[in-house]
Write an enzyme that holds these catalytic residues in place. Structure first.
Site, PDB file in Angstrom:
ATOM      1  N   ARG A 241       2.919   6.006  -3.209  1.00 29.66           N
ATOM      2  CA  ARG A 241       4.072   6.825  -3.614  1.00 29.66           C
ATOM      3  C   ARG A 241       4.302   6.735  -5.118  1.00 29.66           C
ATOM      4  O   ARG A 241       4.677   7.729  -5.755  1.00 29.66           O
ATOM      5  CB  ARG A 241       5.312   6.366  -2.834  1.00 29.66           C
ATOM      6  CG  ARG A 241       5.252   6.810  -1.359  1.00 29.66           C
ATOM      7  CD  ARG A 241       6.124   5.954  -0.476  1.00 29.66           C
ATOM      8  NE  ARG A 241       6.212   6.438   0.897  1.00 29.66           N
ATOM      9  CZ  ARG A 241       5.270   6.257   1.831  1.00 29.66           C
ATOM     10  NH1 ARG A 241       4.143   5.619   1.539  1.00 29.66           N
ATOM     11  NH2 ARG A 241       5.450   6.726   3.068  1.00 29.66           N
TER      12      ARG A 241
ATOM     13  N   SER B 229       7.274   8.803  11.992  1.00 27.16           N
ATOM     14  CA  SER B 229       6.139   8.618  11.084  1.00 27.16           C
ATOM     15  C   SER B 229       6.589   8.822   9.652  1.00 27.16           C
ATOM     16  O   SER B 229       7.066   9.894   9.284  1.00 27.16           O
ATOM     17  CB  SER B 229       5.027   9.613  11.421  1.00 27.16           C
ATOM     18  OG  SER B 229       4.162   9.768  10.312  1.00 27.16           O
TER      19      SER B 229
ATOM     20  N   LYS C  86      -4.930   5.637  14.516  1.00 24.99           N
ATOM     21  CA  LYS C  86      -4.981   5.016  13.185  1.00 24.99           C
ATOM     22  C   LYS C  86      -6.436   5.039  12.702  1.00 24.99           C
ATOM     23  O   LYS C  86      -7.235   5.804  13.203  1.00 24.99           O
ATOM     24  CB  LYS C  86      -4.409   3.595  13.243  1.00 24.99           C
ATOM     25  CG  LYS C  86      -2.924   3.556  13.563  1.00 24.99           C
ATOM     26  CD  LYS C  86      -2.102   4.129  12.423  1.00 24.99           C
ATOM     27  CE  LYS C  86      -0.615   4.095  12.719  1.00 24.99           C
ATOM     28  NZ  LYS C  86       0.162   4.811  11.702  1.00 24.99           N
TER      29      LYS C  86
ATOM     30  N   GLN D 160       4.640   9.019   7.205  1.00 22.06           N
ATOM     31  CA  GLN D 160       3.737   9.968   6.548  1.00 22.06           C
ATOM     32  C   GLN D 160       4.228  11.395   6.758  1.00 22.06           C
ATOM     33  O   GLN D 160       4.219  12.209   5.832  1.00 22.06           O
ATOM     34  CB  GLN D 160       2.315   9.790   7.080  1.00 22.06           C
ATOM     35  CG  GLN D 160       1.723   8.442   6.682  1.00 22.06           C
ATOM     36  CD  GLN D 160       0.320   8.227   7.185  1.00 22.06           C
ATOM     37  OE1 GLN D 160      -0.215   9.038   7.944  1.00 22.06           O
ATOM     38  NE2 GLN D 160      -0.295   7.130   6.775  1.00 22.06           N
TER      39      GLN D 160
ATOM     40  N   ARG E 270      -6.762   1.339  17.602  1.00 15.91           N
ATOM     41  CA  ARG E 270      -6.506  -0.097  17.418  1.00 15.91           C
ATOM     42  C   ARG E 270      -6.158  -0.815  18.725  1.00 15.91           C
ATOM     43  O   ARG E 270      -6.328  -2.039  18.814  1.00 15.91           O
ATOM     44  CB  ARG E 270      -5.408  -0.313  16.373  1.00 15.91           C
ATOM     45  CG  ARG E 270      -5.912   0.002  14.975  1.00 15.91           C
ATOM     46  CD  ARG E 270      -4.865  -0.164  13.898  1.00 15.91           C
ATOM     47  NE  ARG E 270      -5.495  -0.052  12.586  1.00 15.91           N
ATOM     48  CZ  ARG E 270      -4.835   0.116  11.443  1.00 15.91           C
ATOM     49  NH1 ARG E 270      -3.515   0.210  11.443  1.00 15.91           N
ATOM     50  NH2 ARG E 270      -5.485   0.196  10.305  1.00 15.91           N
TER      51      ARG E 270
ATOM     52  N   ASP F 273       1.699  -1.274  11.673  1.00 14.66           N
ATOM     53  CA  ASP F 273       0.392  -1.729  11.177  1.00 14.66           C
ATOM     54  C   ASP F 273       0.118  -3.184  11.534  1.00 14.66           C
ATOM     55  O   ASP F 273      -0.980  -3.685  11.288  1.00 14.66           O
ATOM     56  CB  ASP F 273       0.309  -1.544   9.662  1.00 14.66           C
ATOM     57  CG  ASP F 273       0.285  -0.068   9.282  1.00 14.66           C
ATOM     58  OD1 ASP F 273      -0.109   0.754  10.133  1.00 14.66           O
ATOM     59  OD2 ASP F 273       0.672   0.262   8.150  1.00 14.66           O
TER      60      ASP F 273
ATOM     61  N   LYS G 235       0.834  -1.216   0.000  1.00 14.30           N
ATOM     62  CA  LYS G 235       0.000   0.000   0.000  1.00 14.30           C
ATOM     63  C   LYS G 235       0.864   1.260   0.000  1.00 14.30           C
ATOM     64  O   LYS G 235       0.616   2.191  -0.763  1.00 14.30           O
ATOM     65  CB  LYS G 235      -0.924  -0.046   1.224  1.00 14.30           C
ATOM     66  CG  LYS G 235      -1.877   1.119   1.326  1.00 14.30           C
ATOM     67  CD  LYS G 235      -3.081   0.778   2.178  1.00 14.30           C
ATOM     68  CE  LYS G 235      -2.780   0.828   3.665  1.00 14.30           C
ATOM     69  NZ  LYS G 235      -2.536   2.183   4.196  1.00 14.30           N
ATOM     70  N   SER G 236       1.885   1.274   0.846  1.00 14.50           N
ATOM     71  CA  SER G 236       2.725   2.482   0.933  1.00 14.50           C
ATOM     72  C   SER G 236       3.419   2.754  -0.401  1.00 14.50           C
ATOM     73  O   SER G 236       3.481   3.902  -0.864  1.00 14.50           O
ATOM     74  CB  SER G 236       3.792   2.294   2.013  1.00 14.50           C
ATOM     75  OG  SER G 236       3.189   2.195   3.270  1.00 14.50           O
TER      76      SER G 236
HETATM   77  C1  S3P Z   1       2.372   4.730   6.125  1.00  6.51           C
HETATM   78  C2  S3P Z   1       2.940   5.033   7.319  1.00  6.51           C
HETATM   79  C3  S3P Z   1       2.404   4.581   8.610  1.00  6.51           C
HETATM   80  C4  S3P Z   1       1.413   3.434   8.456  1.00  6.51           C
HETATM   81  C5  S3P Z   1       0.455   3.676   7.326  1.00  6.51           C
HETATM   82  C6  S3P Z   1       1.201   3.858   6.013  1.00  6.51           C
HETATM   83  C7  S3P Z   1       2.976   5.268   4.899  1.00  6.51           C
HETATM   84  O1  S3P Z   1       1.723   5.645   9.231  1.00  6.51           O
HETATM   85  O2  S3P Z   1       0.699   3.229   9.643  1.00  6.51           O
HETATM   86  O3  S3P Z   1      -0.438   2.585   7.196  1.00  6.51           O
HETATM   87  O4  S3P Z   1       2.670   4.764   3.788  1.00  6.51           O
HETATM   88  O5  S3P Z   1       3.782   6.198   4.994  1.00  6.51           O
HETATM   89  P1  S3P Z   1       2.533   6.707  10.145  1.00  6.51           P
HETATM   90  O6  S3P Z   1       3.507   7.371   9.298  1.00  6.51           O
HETATM   91  O7  S3P Z   1       1.493   7.666  10.623  1.00  6.51           O
HETATM   92  O8  S3P Z   1       3.119   5.891  11.244  1.00  6.51           O
END
Ligand code: S3P
Length: 459
Positions: free
Chosen positions: A43, A185, A362, A187, A366, A335, A38-39
């Site tokens: 991107r 993080s 989240k 993100q 969770r 996750d 997913k990440s």
């Molecule tokens: C992600 C970063 C994580 C993760 C999320 C996807 C990403 O979040 O929990 O499912 O793709 O950068 P955080 O950066 O808030 O920890």
């Protein structure tokens, strides 16, 4: 395992899954593949959209979250081929080519879409944007990205000091900063790096612990100037780098593979191979934790695909023992804490998970979700402010449980149901399609129902 054996019954009825354990004497088995990471999918879509030229993405996750990212980018002028095959083409608009959309951008349930995209929007001079998401996303903290962007000169408005969506953004030229993030993080890191792409000079993000590094790897592959310091917690991007479209090969998501690793570990007699899993060291905390629990997991065919390490993972069932985890490993399995809690419920001894307060913000809280729902099934889980304490070994019984519309909670409870007596009814389980559209099909496959040996059809 012969496909005629119905090892588990699983009914998919709107929002409720009914999951029963395999019949006595039957176990789980087979070779499965999991959908794209997913990440990396988010991107690839974003960098493809702001690069010059064409990007081809192979193995894109066709889940709801990347669809939200694609829809937002399309609304800003990026051309993206239909998300109906796992080969997707993106025609990039160039570094500053995103257009002002004629309507509100909707990130749906996806924190990654909203937070990373804010870095692109805030630095898109001359354009105005309004961004929102679903009820869950509108309750999640946005100050963690809004504040550093404001330090870079961004103009962002919203309720409670622009700390929650909906948000309004007036794009403008930003200045590079050195930002010491209070949380690990990816993100936050990625949002600032994306904004830093278009600043004058350098932008640095320093994290308290290393989070997933997919942005750094992919930015570099697209041609950005990225420097990473010795222990990799400090990343610098040089503004004005030119990005060029690439072919991105997305490996299977280890966060999705984790469900089969835990299922294979806890159901007696199970043996499952999960093929083509991304094993980037910033994501493999779950393997380390399961290893500490004595799980029998081996890596096969280790290789590197388009800049990301990949392997097949074989799990064989074994009695698990409790573990204690916290600190720097947490961002590397953030996750996977819900499914780790399931493993711990079936391990001998008391497992303690600390330093995981991030799980409270989240898609759902969770920690509360797993504690209350596993306890409903008969587990002995205590919620800690920043984690969980799980006394393993109780006999779990199927009952009605709530997923809170959170994809990872729904799937974790489905795996718990495989080692519980009776039927577990999981509410709002359709949320699984956020990150794992083929979950039910693969669950049927490993249970020997409608088994197909061609696991690659499971997308
Ligand atoms: C992600 C970063 C994580 C993760 C999320 C996807 C990403 O979040 O929990 O499912 O793709 O950068 P955080 O950066 O808030 O920890």
């Amino acid at each position: 395992m012969p496909s005629s054996i119905v090892a588990a019954q699983l009914l998919q009825n709107g929002e409720i899954w009914a999951v029963t354990p395999p019949a006595t004497g039957v176990s789980l088995g087979g070779r499965v593949s999991v959908p794209g990471d997913k990440s990396i999918s988010h991107r690839a879509l974003m960098l493809g959209a702001i690069a010059s030229g064409e990007t081809e993405i192979r193995g894109l996750l066709l889940g709801e979250d990347p669809r939200s990212t694609a829809a937002c980018l399309q609304a800003m002028g990026a051309e993206i081929s239909p998300l109906n095959s796992d080969r997707v083409r993106v025609s990039g608009v160039g570094e500053v080519g995103l257009r002002e959309p004629g309507d509100v951008l909707n990130a749906g349930n996806s924190g990654t879409t909203l937070r990373l995209m804010l870095g692109l929007l805030a630095s898109q001079a001359g354009c105005f944007f309004a961004v929102t998401g679903d009820a869950s996303l509108r309750s999640r903290p946005m100050s963690r990205v809004v504040q550093p962007l404001q330090q870079m000169g961004a103009q962002i408005w919203g309720r409670n000091g622009a700390s929650v969506a909906p948000l309004a953004v007036s794009g403008r030229s930003l200045q590079g900063i050195e930002y010491h993030s209070p949380i690990a993080s990816a993100q936050v890191k990625s949002c600032i790096l994306l904004a830093g792409l278009r600043t004058q000079g350098k932008t640095t993000v320093v994290e308290p612990a290393l989070s997933r590094d997919h942005s750094e790897r992919m930015l570099r592959a697209f041609g950005a100037e990225i420097e990473v310091d010795g222990d990799r917690r400090s990343v610098t991007v040089t503004g004005g780098s030119r990005l060029t479209g690439q072919t991105v090969v997305v490996p299977g998501d280890i966060s999705s593979a984790a469900f089969w690793l835990v299922a294979g570990a806890i159901v007696p007699g199970a043996e499952i191979v999960v093929e083509n899993v991304g094993v980037n060291p910033t994501r493999t905390g779950i393997l380390e934790a399961l290893e500490m629990m004595d799980a029998d997991i081996s890596r096969e065919k280790e290789r590197e695909v388009a800049g990301e390490p990949v392997a097949d993972l074989r799990v064989r069932s074994r009695v698990l023992k409790a573990c204690t985890i916290g600190g720097d490993v947490i961002p590397r399995l953030i996750d996977e804490v819900p499914i780790l809690a399931v493993a711990a419920a079936f391990a001998s001894g008391t497992t303690t998970i600390r330093d995981a307060a991030e799980l409270r913000v989240k898609e759902s809280d969770r920690l509360a979700a797993m504690a209350t729902q596993l306890n409903k099934m008969g587990a002995r889980v205590t919620e800690l402010p920043d984690g969980l304490e799980i006394v393993g070994g109780a006999d779990l019984k199927g009952t009605e449980v709530e997923s809170y519309g959170d994809h990872r909670i729904a799937m974790s409870l489905a795996i718990a149901a495989l080692r519980s007596s009776g039927t577990t009814y999981i509410q709002q389980a359709e949320a699984a399609s956020i990150s794992y559209p083929g979950f039910v099909k693969t669950l049927r496959q490993v249970c020997g129902e409608g088994t197909t040996d061609n696991a690659t059809t499971d997308k």
